[in-house]
Design an enzyme around this catalytic site. Structure first.
Site, PDB file in Angstrom:
ATOM      1  N   HIS A  64      -7.843  16.262  12.964  1.00  0.00           N
ATOM      2  CA  HIS A  64      -6.937  15.580  13.908  1.00  0.00           C
ATOM      3  C   HIS A  64      -6.960  16.290  15.257  1.00  0.00           C
ATOM      4  O   HIS A  64      -7.041  15.672  16.311  1.00  0.00           O
ATOM      5  CB  HIS A  64      -5.481  15.616  13.414  1.00  0.00           C
ATOM      6  CG  HIS A  64      -5.209  14.835  12.173  1.00  0.00           C
ATOM      7  ND1 HIS A  64      -4.526  15.369  11.107  1.00  0.00           N
ATOM      8  CD2 HIS A  64      -5.482  13.557  11.840  1.00  0.00           C
ATOM      9  CE1 HIS A  64      -4.397  14.456  10.154  1.00  0.00           C
ATOM     10  NE2 HIS A  64      -4.974  13.343  10.576  1.00  0.00           N
ATOM     11  N   LYS A  84       6.365   5.628   2.043  1.00  0.00           N
ATOM     12  CA  LYS A  84       5.313   6.571   1.631  1.00  0.00           C
ATOM     13  C   LYS A  84       5.915   7.952   1.407  1.00  0.00           C
ATOM     14  O   LYS A  84       6.617   8.467   2.276  1.00  0.00           O
ATOM     15  CB  LYS A  84       4.251   6.626   2.741  1.00  0.00           C
ATOM     16  CG  LYS A  84       2.922   7.192   2.308  1.00  0.00           C
ATOM     17  CD  LYS A  84       1.884   6.922   3.393  1.00  0.00           C
ATOM     18  CE  LYS A  84       0.728   7.882   3.333  1.00  0.00           C
ATOM     19  NZ  LYS A  84      -0.217   7.667   4.433  1.00  0.00           N
ATOM     20  N   ARG A 131     -14.633   9.238  10.528  1.00  0.00           N
ATOM     21  CA  ARG A 131     -15.275  10.320   9.781  1.00  0.00           C
ATOM     22  C   ARG A 131     -16.585   9.883   9.141  1.00  0.00           C
ATOM     23  O   ARG A 131     -17.561  10.604   9.152  1.00  0.00           O
ATOM     24  CB  ARG A 131     -14.339  10.829   8.677  1.00  0.00           C
ATOM     25  CG  ARG A 131     -13.177  11.601   9.214  1.00  0.00           C
ATOM     26  CD  ARG A 131     -12.156  11.848   8.153  1.00  0.00           C
ATOM     27  NE  ARG A 131     -11.584  10.597   7.693  1.00  0.00           N
ATOM     28  CZ  ARG A 131     -10.484  10.485   6.973  1.00  0.00           C
ATOM     29  NH1 ARG A 131      -9.849  11.562   6.586  1.00  0.00           N
ATOM     30  NH2 ARG A 131     -10.018   9.319   6.619  1.00  0.00           N
ATOM     31  N   SER A 134      -5.834  14.843   5.249  1.00  0.00           N
ATOM     32  CA  SER A 134      -4.572  15.512   4.918  1.00  0.00           C
ATOM     33  C   SER A 134      -4.339  15.494   3.408  1.00  0.00           C
ATOM     34  O   SER A 134      -3.868  16.472   2.827  1.00  0.00           O
ATOM     35  CB  SER A 134      -3.396  14.813   5.605  1.00  0.00           C
ATOM     36  OG  SER A 134      -3.522  14.915   6.990  1.00  0.00           O
TER      37      SER A 134
END
Ligand code: PNS
Length: 159
Positions: free
Chosen positions: A17, A41, A90, A127
């Site tokens: 990030h 979440k 990514r 993460s």
């Protein structure tokens, strides 16, 4: 002034990030890192904690601000006079979903999305993986900023 938003959950912020945020700060006059408030979440860190940690690790950039939002990203953009989103890509696996969101955000409010290819050093990083590895005692040094390492270990120790 050219502003861009870098949205995400940042639970917690990783070096991947930070790489994208730093590069965005080199391109735009102002970068708003926006933490999604997602009540459905389950997260390891509260939104306040994530905002605080992002502030710490981006303090070297004078043009990066941290904010939070709930609801639609396009509404956050409208409220803050932002016309573009910046995201890291990514791998090919990111592409389909990211393209769908980018096209939807453009369809909804003509918000442009700019993709920055992730530094290969971090292309495998997320993460969720960081949390899983740290939870089982794996070493995540170098994957998250130094200041986050201690916070992560302390939080997982509470569990
Ligand atoms: O770090 P994440 O969880 O992958 O970030 C995803 C995020 C926050 C960028 C995305 O879920 C989002 O923009 N959510 C806000 C709600 C929204 O606008 N949904 C419609 C997207 S087209």
């Amino acid at each position: 002034m050219q502003r861009v938003v870098c949205p995400g959950s940042f639970d917690p912020v990783t070096n991947g990030h930070l790489d994208i945020i730093g590069r965005a700060a080199g391109i735009y006059d102002e970068v708003i890192v926006a933490v999604l408030i997602n009540v459905t979440k389950h997260s390891l860190f509260t939104v306040d904690e994530r905002v605080e940690m992002l502030g710490q690790v981006t303090s070297r950039y004078g043009n990066v601000k941290i904010d939070r939002f709930h609801g639609l990203l396009v509404d956050f953009c409208a409220t803050n006079g932002i016309t573009a989103v910046i995201k890291g890509l990514r791998a090919v696996s990111d592409f389909e979903y990211e393209m769908q969101m980018a096209q939807m955000n453009y369809r909804l409010a003509k918000i442009e999305t700019l993709f920055v290819t992730t530094n290969p050093q971090y292309s495998f990083l997320s993460s969720s993986l960081v949390k899983e590895i740290a939870l089982y005692g794996g070493d995540v040094t170098g994957l998250v900023p130094e200041q986050i390492l201690g916070r992560l270990q302390a939080r997982l120790a509470e569990k």
